[in-house]
Design a protein around this motif. Structure first.
Motif, PDB file in Angstrom:
ATOM      1  N   LYS A 283       0.851  -1.183   0.000  1.00 24.64           N
ATOM      2  CA  LYS A 283       0.000   0.000   0.000  1.00 24.64           C
ATOM      3  C   LYS A 283       0.887   1.232   0.000  1.00 24.64           C
ATOM      4  O   LYS A 283       1.457   1.596   1.021  1.00 24.64           O
ATOM      5  CB  LYS A 283      -0.910  -0.003   1.229  1.00 24.64           C
ATOM      6  CG  LYS A 283      -1.884  -1.145   1.232  1.00 24.64           C
ATOM      7  CD  LYS A 283      -2.737  -1.090   2.477  1.00 24.64           C
ATOM      8  CE  LYS A 283      -3.679  -2.267   2.505  1.00 24.64           C
ATOM      9  NZ  LYS A 283      -4.564  -2.229   3.664  1.00 24.64           N
ATOM     10  N   LYS A 284       1.020   1.865  -1.153  1.00 26.47           N
ATOM     11  CA  LYS A 284       1.848   3.059  -1.277  1.00 26.47           C
ATOM     12  C   LYS A 284       0.951   4.269  -1.418  1.00 26.47           C
ATOM     13  O   LYS A 284       0.032   4.283  -2.241  1.00 26.47           O
ATOM     14  CB  LYS A 284       2.740   2.977  -2.516  1.00 26.47           C
ATOM     15  CG  LYS A 284       3.911   2.073  -2.376  1.00 26.47           C
ATOM     16  CD  LYS A 284       4.867   2.261  -3.522  1.00 26.47           C
ATOM     17  CE  LYS A 284       6.112   1.433  -3.280  1.00 26.47           C
ATOM     18  NZ  LYS A 284       7.116   1.708  -4.279  1.00 26.47           N
ATOM     19  N   ASN A 285       1.230   5.286  -0.625  1.00 32.31           N
ATOM     20  CA  ASN A 285       0.515   6.533  -0.797  1.00 32.31           C
ATOM     21  C   ASN A 285       0.828   7.095  -2.175  1.00 32.31           C
ATOM     22  O   ASN A 285       1.950   6.969  -2.663  1.00 32.31           O
ATOM     23  CB  ASN A 285       0.911   7.541   0.280  1.00 32.31           C
ATOM     24  CG  ASN A 285       0.402   7.133   1.645  1.00 32.31           C
ATOM     25  OD1 ASN A 285      -0.496   6.312   1.777  1.00 32.31           O
ATOM     26  ND2 ASN A 285       0.985   7.706   2.676  1.00 32.31           N
ATOM     27  N   GLN A 286      -0.162   7.713  -2.791  1.00 33.15           N
ATOM     28  CA  GLN A 286      -0.019   8.280  -4.119  1.00 33.15           C
ATOM     29  C   GLN A 286       0.126   9.796  -3.996  1.00 33.15           C
ATOM     30  O   GLN A 286      -0.690  10.453  -3.366  1.00 33.15           O
ATOM     31  CB  GLN A 286      -1.234   7.933  -4.988  1.00 33.15           C
ATOM     32  CG  GLN A 286      -1.444   6.443  -5.163  1.00 33.15           C
ATOM     33  CD  GLN A 286      -0.261   5.764  -5.818  1.00 33.15           C
ATOM     34  OE1 GLN A 286       0.213   6.205  -6.869  1.00 33.15           O
ATOM     35  NE2 GLN A 286       0.236   4.706  -5.212  1.00 33.15           N
ATOM     36  N   HIS A 287       1.176  10.323  -4.601  1.00 35.87           N
ATOM     37  CA  HIS A 287       1.443  11.761  -4.544  1.00 35.87           C
ATOM     38  C   HIS A 287       1.155  12.389  -5.902  1.00 35.87           C
ATOM     39  O   HIS A 287       1.560  11.864  -6.937  1.00 35.87           O
ATOM     40  CB  HIS A 287       2.906  12.015  -4.164  1.00 35.87           C
ATOM     41  CG  HIS A 287       3.219  11.635  -2.756  1.00 35.87           C
ATOM     42  ND1 HIS A 287       3.328  12.573  -1.762  1.00 35.87           N
ATOM     43  CD2 HIS A 287       3.414  10.431  -2.168  1.00 35.87           C
ATOM     44  CE1 HIS A 287       3.600  11.957  -0.614  1.00 35.87           C
ATOM     45  NE2 HIS A 287       3.656  10.661  -0.841  1.00 35.87           N
ATOM     46  N   VAL A 288       0.448  13.513  -5.868  1.00 29.37           N
ATOM     47  CA  VAL A 288       0.202  14.320  -7.059  1.00 29.37           C
ATOM     48  C   VAL A 288       1.173  15.489  -6.974  1.00 29.37           C
ATOM     49  O   VAL A 288       1.052  16.340  -6.082  1.00 29.37           O
ATOM     50  CB  VAL A 288      -1.262  14.811  -7.105  1.00 29.37           C
ATOM     51  CG1 VAL A 288      -1.476  15.744  -8.279  1.00 29.37           C
ATOM     52  CG2 VAL A 288      -2.218  13.623  -7.177  1.00 29.37           C
ATOM     53  N   VAL A 289       2.169  15.502  -7.874  1.00 28.62           N
ATOM     54  CA  VAL A 289       3.259  16.479  -7.785  1.00 28.62           C
ATOM     55  C   VAL A 289       3.448  17.206  -9.118  1.00 28.62           C
ATOM     56  O   VAL A 289       3.170  16.659 -10.184  1.00 28.62           O
ATOM     57  CB  VAL A 289       4.581  15.789  -7.375  1.00 28.62           C
ATOM     58  CG1 VAL A 289       4.489  15.198  -5.979  1.00 28.62           C
ATOM     59  CG2 VAL A 289       4.971  14.704  -8.367  1.00 28.62           C
ATOM     60  N   PRO A 290       3.915  18.470  -9.039  1.00 28.72           N
ATOM     61  CA  PRO A 290       4.191  19.193 -10.284  1.00 28.72           C
ATOM     62  C   PRO A 290       5.375  18.580 -11.015  1.00 28.72           C
ATOM     63  O   PRO A 290       6.330  18.110 -10.397  1.00 28.72           O
ATOM     64  CB  PRO A 290       4.500  20.615  -9.807  1.00 28.72           C
ATOM     65  CG  PRO A 290       4.925  20.467  -8.389  1.00 28.72           C
ATOM     66  CD  PRO A 290       4.225  19.252  -7.855  1.00 28.72           C
TER      67      PRO A 290
ATOM     68  N   ASN B 242       4.275  24.735  -5.913  1.00 33.55           N
ATOM     69  CA  ASN B 242       5.586  24.967  -5.290  1.00 33.55           C
ATOM     70  C   ASN B 242       6.098  23.739  -4.536  1.00 33.55           C
ATOM     71  O   ASN B 242       7.148  23.782  -3.919  1.00 33.55           O
ATOM     72  CB  ASN B 242       5.538  26.187  -4.369  1.00 33.55           C
ATOM     73  CG  ASN B 242       4.677  25.985  -3.136  1.00 33.55           C
ATOM     74  OD1 ASN B 242       4.136  24.913  -2.885  1.00 33.55           O
ATOM     75  ND2 ASN B 242       4.534  27.045  -2.353  1.00 33.55           N
ATOM     76  N   GLY B 243       5.319  22.647  -4.539  1.00 33.79           N
ATOM     77  CA  GLY B 243       5.758  21.395  -3.920  1.00 33.79           C
ATOM     78  C   GLY B 243       5.250  21.159  -2.507  1.00 33.79           C
ATOM     79  O   GLY B 243       5.366  20.054  -1.996  1.00 33.79           O
ATOM     80  N   THR B 244       4.706  22.190  -1.844  1.00 39.19           N
ATOM     81  CA  THR B 244       4.183  21.988  -0.498  1.00 39.19           C
ATOM     82  C   THR B 244       2.877  21.198  -0.558  1.00 39.19           C
ATOM     83  O   THR B 244       2.196  21.176  -1.580  1.00 39.19           O
ATOM     84  CB  THR B 244       3.935  23.331   0.232  1.00 39.19           C
ATOM     85  OG1 THR B 244       2.968  24.083  -0.502  1.00 39.19           O
ATOM     86  CG2 THR B 244       5.218  24.126   0.385  1.00 39.19           C
ATOM     87  N   ILE B 245       2.525  20.553   0.536  1.00 40.76           N
ATOM     88  CA  ILE B 245       1.315  19.730   0.563  1.00 40.76           C
ATOM     89  C   ILE B 245       0.084  20.616   0.676  1.00 40.76           C
ATOM     90  O   ILE B 245       0.009  21.486   1.542  1.00 40.76           O
ATOM     91  CB  ILE B 245       1.371  18.718   1.721  1.00 40.76           C
ATOM     92  CG1 ILE B 245       2.488  17.712   1.452  1.00 40.76           C
ATOM     93  CG2 ILE B 245       0.025  18.001   1.884  1.00 40.76           C
ATOM     94  CD1 ILE B 245       2.720  16.731   2.582  1.00 40.76           C
ATOM     95  N   ARG B 246      -0.867  20.396  -0.220  1.00 33.64           N
ATOM     96  CA  ARG B 246      -2.124  21.141  -0.240  1.00 33.64           C
ATOM     97  C   ARG B 246      -3.223  20.408   0.500  1.00 33.64           C
ATOM     98  O   ARG B 246      -4.030  20.994   1.200  1.00 33.64           O
ATOM     99  CB  ARG B 246      -2.536  21.370  -1.698  1.00 33.64           C
ATOM    100  CG  ARG B 246      -3.832  22.122  -1.861  1.00 33.64           C
ATOM    101  CD  ARG B 246      -4.218  22.217  -3.314  1.00 33.64           C
ATOM    102  NE  ARG B 246      -5.401  21.378  -3.505  1.00 33.64           N
ATOM    103  CZ  ARG B 246      -5.926  21.095  -4.664  1.00 33.64           C
ATOM    104  NH1 ARG B 246      -5.372  21.525  -5.775  1.00 33.64           N
ATOM    105  NH2 ARG B 246      -6.999  20.354  -4.752  1.00 33.64           N
TER     106      ARG B 246
END
Length: 77
Positions: free
Chosen positions: A3-10, A56-60
Motif C-alpha cells: 500500500k503506497k501513498n499516491q502523490h500528485v506532484v508538479p 511549489n511542492g508543499t502539501i495542499r
C-alpha cells in the motif's frame, strides 16, 4: 501489493502521479485535476492515501482511502 501513498506532484508544466518512494512517475498528465482523479483511483484500489501538492511542492491536501484510524471530520466529499 504494498500500500503506497499516491502523490500528485508538479512536473514542469504537467502533473505527475507517483507512488511514495518511487523514482519514476506512474503517470504524467496535463492538469492537476486529472492527476488527482488517477491517484484517487489507485489509492482506492490499494486502500492508501492521496497526497496533493501545490505547484511549489508543499502539501495542499490529503485524502485517505484505507482503514484510517483517525478519519477526518470534514465533509468536503
Amino acid at each position: 501489493m504494498a500500500k503506497k501513498n499516491q502523490h500528485v506532484v508538479p512536473r514542469g508544466d504537467n502533473w505527475a502521479v507517483k507512488g511514495a518512494g518511487n523514482e519514476k512517475a506512474t503517470k504524467i498528465v496535463g492538469t492537476q485535476k486529472e492527476a488527482i482523479k488517477i491517484a484517487r483511483e489507485i489509492a482506492i484500489n490499494q486502500q492508501s492515501e492521496v497526497v496533493i501538492h501545490r505547484p511549489n511542492g508543499t502539501i495542499r491536501d490529503k485524502d485517505s482511502y484505507g482503514n484510517d484510524p483517525h478519519p477526518p471530520k470534514d465533509t468536503k466529499h
